[in-house]
Design a protein around this motif. Structure first.
Motif, PDB file in Angstrom:
ATOM      1  N   ASP A  29       0.845  -1.198   0.000  1.00 16.59           N
ATOM      2  CA  ASP A  29       0.000   0.000   0.000  1.00 16.59           C
ATOM      3  C   ASP A  29       0.882   1.251   0.000  1.00 16.59           C
ATOM      4  N   ARG A  30       1.408   1.565  -1.164  1.00 13.41           N
ATOM      5  CA  ARG A  30       2.315   2.709  -1.284  1.00 13.41           C
ATOM      6  C   ARG A  30       1.619   4.039  -1.024  1.00 13.41           C
ATOM      7  N   GLU A  31       0.333   4.127  -1.311  1.00 15.90           N
ATOM      8  CA  GLU A  31      -0.387   5.378  -1.066  1.00 15.90           C
ATOM      9  C   GLU A  31      -0.442   5.685   0.426  1.00 15.90           C
ATOM     10  N   ALA A  32      -0.664   4.670   1.250  1.00 11.67           N
ATOM     11  CA  ALA A  32      -0.660   4.871   2.704  1.00 11.67           C
ATOM     12  C   ALA A  32       0.729   5.303   3.168  1.00 11.67           C
ATOM     13  N   VAL A  33       1.752   4.697   2.600  1.00 13.63           N
ATOM     14  CA  VAL A  33       3.127   5.073   2.943  1.00 13.63           C
ATOM     15  C   VAL A  33       3.374   6.521   2.545  1.00 13.63           C
ATOM     16  N   ARG A  34       2.943   6.894   1.354  1.00 16.66           N
ATOM     17  CA  ARG A  34       3.158   8.258   0.873  1.00 16.66           C
ATOM     18  C   ARG A  34       2.485   9.278   1.781  1.00 16.66           C
ATOM     19  N   ARG A  35       1.272   8.973   2.250  1.00 17.02           N
ATOM     20  CA  ARG A  35       0.584   9.901   3.157  1.00 17.02           C
ATOM     21  C   ARG A  35       1.351  10.053   4.470  1.00 17.02           C
ATOM     22  N   LEU A  36       1.820   8.948   5.017  1.00 19.22           N
ATOM     23  CA  LEU A  36       2.603   9.011   6.259  1.00 19.22           C
ATOM     24  C   LEU A  36       3.901   9.793   6.056  1.00 19.22           C
ATOM     25  N   VAL A  37       4.569   9.526   4.940  1.00 15.34           N
ATOM     26  CA  VAL A  37       5.831  10.213   4.654  1.00 15.34           C
ATOM     27  C   VAL A  37       5.582  11.703   4.446  1.00 15.34           C
ATOM     28  N   HIS A  38       4.499  12.042   3.790  1.00 14.54           N
ATOM     29  CA  HIS A  38       4.171  13.455   3.586  1.00 14.54           C
ATOM     30  C   HIS A  38       3.983  14.160   4.933  1.00 14.54           C
ATOM     31  N   ASN A  39       3.354  13.477   5.885  1.00 14.45           N
ATOM     32  CA  ASN A  39       3.199  14.052   7.225  1.00 14.45           C
ATOM     33  C   ASN A  39       4.551  14.270   7.895  1.00 14.45           C
ATOM     34  N   VAL A  40       5.470  13.331   7.690  1.00 14.65           N
ATOM     35  CA  VAL A  40       6.820  13.479   8.252  1.00 14.65           C
ATOM     36  C   VAL A  40       7.501  14.692   7.630  1.00 14.65           C
TER      37      VAL A  40
END
Length: 105
Positions: A35-46
């Motif tokens: 689930d790369r989209e979930a990862v991208r959202r978390l990384v964007h928050n970081v």
């Protein structure tokens, strides 16, 4: 607004560093699930939080990972960039553990 308080800033940095462990766990789980989209959202928050706090090396590592996820880079590259982000975060956490707040703050 921290009102120039070093103590408040350090507390906020430490709170961020502690919460990163949870976020990184969710990133790892999402990567394993594909689930790369979930990862991208978390990384964007970081990226956002690290930038707000002035954790430049963490922000830059997260931004590079965010761009790679958006560009749909290969799993090997994503894994390496995730490891680089974890290392940057670990370095920040280590530095925060040794940071002393001046007594007058």
């Amino acid at each position: 607004n921290l009102g120039g308080s070093i103590d408040s800033y350090v507390k906020l940095l430490r709170k961020y560093a502690a919460s990163f462990d949870d976020d990184f766990g969710r990133m790892s789980d999402s990567l394993a699930a594909g689930d790369r989209e979930a990862v991208r959202r978390l990384v964007h928050n970081v990226v956002s939080m690290a930038g707000f706090l002035g954790a430049i090396h963490v922000r830059e590592s997260a931004a590079v990972l965010d761009m790679a996820l958006r560009a749909r880079r290969g799993d090997g590259e994503i894994e390496a960039l995730t490891d680089a982000l974890a290392a940057a975060q670990a370095a920040l956490g280590d530095a925060l553990c040794t940071l002393e707040v001046p007594a007058n703050e």
